[in-house]
Design a protein around this motif. Structure first.
Motif, mmCIF file in Angstrom:
data_model
loop_
_atom_site.group_PDB
_atom_site.id
_atom_site.type_symbol
_atom_site.label_atom_id
_atom_site.label_comp_id
_atom_site.label_asym_id
_atom_site.label_seq_id
_atom_site.Cartn_x
_atom_site.Cartn_y
_atom_site.Cartn_z
ATOM 1 N N VAL A 159 0.873 -1.185 0.000
ATOM 2 C CA VAL A 159 0.000 0.000 0.000
ATOM 3 C C VAL A 159 0.901 1.223 0.000
ATOM 4 N N SER A 160 0.710 2.102 -0.995
ATOM 5 C CA SER A 160 1.572 3.280 -1.039
ATOM 6 C C SER A 160 0.733 4.548 -1.116
ATOM 7 N N LEU A 161 1.361 5.601 -0.590
ATOM 8 C CA LEU A 161 0.700 6.909 -0.605
ATOM 9 C C LEU A 161 1.705 7.904 -1.150
ATOM 10 N N THR A 162 1.351 8.569 -2.235
ATOM 11 C CA THR A 162 2.281 9.532 -2.818
ATOM 12 C C THR A 162 1.561 10.843 -3.087
ATOM 13 N N ALA A 163 2.317 11.937 -2.950
ATOM 14 C CA ALA A 163 1.778 13.250 -3.314
ATOM 15 C C ALA A 163 2.682 13.796 -4.397
ATOM 16 N N ARG A 164 2.188 13.728 -5.644
ATOM 17 C CA ARG A 164 3.024 14.190 -6.752
ATOM 18 C C ARG A 164 2.143 14.963 -7.720
ATOM 19 N N ALA A 165 2.752 15.989 -8.306
ATOM 20 C CA ALA A 165 2.027 16.824 -9.270
ATOM 21 C C ALA A 165 0.660 17.232 -8.698
ATOM 22 N N GLU A 166 0.692 17.608 -7.422
ATOM 23 C CA GLU A 166 -0.516 18.059 -6.734
ATOM 24 C C GLU A 166 -1.656 17.052 -6.821
ATOM 25 N N LEU A 167 -1.267 15.781 -6.759
ATOM 26 C CA LEU A 167 -2.243 14.703 -6.797
ATOM 27 C C LEU A 167 -1.858 13.731 -5.681
ATOM 28 N N VAL A 168 -2.808 13.470 -4.802
ATOM 29 C CA VAL A 168 -2.520 12.500 -3.739
ATOM 30 C C VAL A 168 -3.051 11.153 -4.196
ATOM 31 N N THR A 169 -2.168 10.179 -4.290
ATOM 32 C CA THR A 169 -2.583 8.878 -4.815
ATOM 33 C C THR A 169 -2.379 7.791 -3.767
ATOM 34 N N ILE A 170 -3.455 7.037 -3.543
ATOM 35 C CA ILE A 170 -3.352 5.848 -2.698
ATOM 36 C C ILE A 170 -3.363 4.656 -3.652
ATOM 37 N N ALA A 171 -2.357 3.795 -3.555
ATOM 38 C CA ALA A 171 -2.291 2.632 -4.444
ATOM 39 C C ALA A 171 -2.206 1.354 -3.618
ATOM 40 N N VAL A 172 -3.002 0.363 -4.016
ATOM 41 C CA VAL A 172 -2.963 -0.937 -3.336
ATOM 42 C C VAL A 172 -2.618 -1.996 -4.387
ATOM 43 N N ARG A 173 -1.448 -2.633 -4.193
ATOM 44 C CA ARG A 173 -1.010 -3.624 -5.183
ATOM 45 C C ARG A 173 -0.929 -5.007 -4.546
ATOM 46 N N ASP A 174 -1.476 -5.972 -5.279
ATOM 47 C CA ASP A 174 -1.280 -7.340 -4.791
ATOM 48 C C ASP A 174 -0.735 -8.203 -5.923
ATOM 49 N N PHE A 175 -0.244 -9.372 -5.566
ATOM 50 C CA PHE A 175 0.351 -10.255 -6.567
ATOM 51 C C PHE A 175 -0.413 -11.568 -6.576
ATOM 52 N N GLY A 176 -1.737 -11.423 -6.468
ATOM 53 C CA GLY A 176 -2.587 -12.599 -6.327
ATOM 54 C C GLY A 176 -3.167 -13.099 -7.635
ATOM 55 N N ILE A 177 -4.433 -13.478 -7.592
ATOM 56 C CA ILE A 177 -5.022 -14.188 -8.728
ATOM 57 C C ILE A 177 -5.376 -13.267 -9.901
#
Ligand code: ADP
Length: 444
Positions: free
Chosen positions: A357-375
């Motif tokens: 789970v990552s949280l980034t603030a770039r180019a005035e955009l706050v992005t929450i990303a959830v990555r899994d390596f599942g099915i």
């Protein structure tokens, strides 16, 4: 015709404007005709005076006395018929034409004085304006009689035209009266006239179409919700029924009660989600927005799910760049969003997998990303996963109701954020929620 109808008001306006225009037009015609006729008469009188004077000057040089007067009389007979003429000179010289003198009323005259030898002569030439006023009176009568007639014809024509133009309104009104929630598929008759009415009915029809779709979604939602509620209720009931069928050991009762509790909990979550969707899918109204810290939210959701992750031996990695990032949002709703994504990532990971789970603030955009390596999600299902009650593959679905992602999408939308899913079957998925810049506030 009803006095407040558009048709009536249009006709009244039309008639008033026409009456004013015709009145002005007639007055102008009448006045300029009078001016023209009077000017013509004046010019004629001036010409007669000039001709008479030069004739007199020539004759007076040759004749005198009675002879002169009869010469003048003969000349005067050639003047226009309603004219008269007076000439006065020295020693009581007077000449009148005609003998009976000037008419008394409605005259127009011009006077001239001119010298001859040492004497001064006064000449007066006039004419009756009777015929001018007779012409003008005739014109006045004509106009007074014709204007009301023209207005009446125009009103009738106008009323007919506006009735014709507005007839579709009556049809639309009577159709619209019959449309209700039970027959939203009905449409208003569209007049093929290319005018405002056609546009109006088309706009109404497209509104009806949207309403119909919205009502369909709502009733589908209600039907799906009841359907989904039936399953956990049935589980609870059969568990209870089985437990009550005969006397059992305390462990067996505990087992049944635990089953019932787990099912009731799932049901509570479902009901809460349904309530949230029912309340908030239309607008942010009633959803309090404050400054929230997405870092804290992600951290606490991850902590909440730690047990589930441990159970499946999945490592949850948090990559939170900046603790100070703040958003304007509703904390419980944002928690629910992150919970839906992270819960799915854990549910659809393989045992001993990893979720980032990552949280980034770039180019005035706050992005929450959830990555899994599942099915992963089959490409055919990917476009539908945000729909309510959609489950990609019922067999693979981990006991959810298919509401998590639609809830996440609704919450994102309410925050003006864009939610997106990328996935490759067998390799894993990446869900991102990007909050636009205007939502970003850096905490002091
Ligand atoms: P559910 O409660 O069934 O998980 P969701 O709305 O959360 O409902 O998700 C809809 C469907 O999308 C799920 O049934 C599942 O098939 C698929 N899905 C969602 N997230 C993932 C994921 N991370 N990996 C694989 N499939 C997913």
């Amino acid at each position: 015709m009803r006095p407040r109808s558009i048709q009536f008001r249009l006709t009244i306006w039309y008639a008033s404007v026409l009456a004013a225009a015709l009145g002005l037009f007639s007055a102008m015609i009448w006045l300029s005709l009078r001016q023209q006729l009077v000017n013509d008469l004046d010019r004629e009188l001036a010409a007669s005076a000039t001709r008479f004077r030069s004739y007199f000057l020539r004759e007076a040089a040759m004749e005198s006395g009675h002879h002169l007067k009869s010469e003048l009389e003969e000349f005067s007979q050639a003047l226009p018929p309603t004219s008269y003429l007076e000439l006065r000179g020295p020693q009581g010289f007077e000449f009148h034409y005609p003998e009976r003198g000037r008419p008394t009323m409605h005259i127009r005259e011009i006077g001239q004085s001119f010298p001859m030898a040492q004497d001064n002569f006064q000449l007066l030439v006039g004419a009756s304006t009777e015929s001018i006023y007779r012409t003008l009176e005739l014109l006045r009568l004509l106009l007074v009689a014709l204007i009301p007639a023209v207005i009446a014809i125009a009103c009738l024509g106008g009323a007919w035209l506006s009735r014709r133009a507005l007839r579709p309104v009556d049809e639309i009104t009577s159709t619209a009266r019959t449309i209700g929630i039970e027959n939203l598929s009905q449409r208003l008759p569209v007049p093929e006239t290319g005018d405002e009415l056609q546009r109006l009915t088309e706009v109404w029809n497209s509104m009806l179409q949207r309403l119909e779709a919205a009502v369909k979604t709502l009733s589908q939602f209600a039907a799906d919700a009841s359907h989904e509620l039936r399953t956990p209720l049935a589980v609870i009931r059969t568990s209870a029924e089985l437990a009550l069928r005969r006397a059992r050991s305390p462990e067996s009762y505990r087992e049944s009660l635990a089953e019932i509790e787990a099912e009731a909990q799932r049901m509570t979550q479902l009901v809460e989600d349904l309530l949230f969707l029912a309340r908030n899918s239309a607008s942010t109204e009633g959803m309090a927005m404050q400054t929230v810290y997405p870092c804290d939210i992600v951290r606490s959701v991850a902590a909440e799910l730690r047990e589930l992750a441990a159970l499946r031996n999945i490592e949850v990695q948090l990559s939170l760049s900046d603790r100070g990032i703040a958003l304007s949002g509703n904390a419980p709703a944002l928690r629910r969003l992150v919970l839906a994504l992270l819960d799915n990532a854990l549910k659809y990971s393989r045992p001993s997998g990893k979720v980032v789970v990552s949280l980034t603030a770039r180019a005035e955009l706050v992005t929450i990303a959830v990555r899994d390596f599942g099915i992963g999600i089959p490409a055919g299902d990917l476009p539908h996963i945000f729909q309510r009650f959609y489950r990609a593959d019922k067999a693979r679905s981990e006991g959810g109701y298919g509401l998590g992602l639609s809830l996440a999408a609704t919450i994102a939308q309410l925050h003006g954020a864009a939610i997106d899913a990328q996935s490759t079957e067998g390799e894993g998925s990446l869900f991102t929620v990007a909050f636009p810049s205007r939502q970003v506030r850096v905490a002091a």
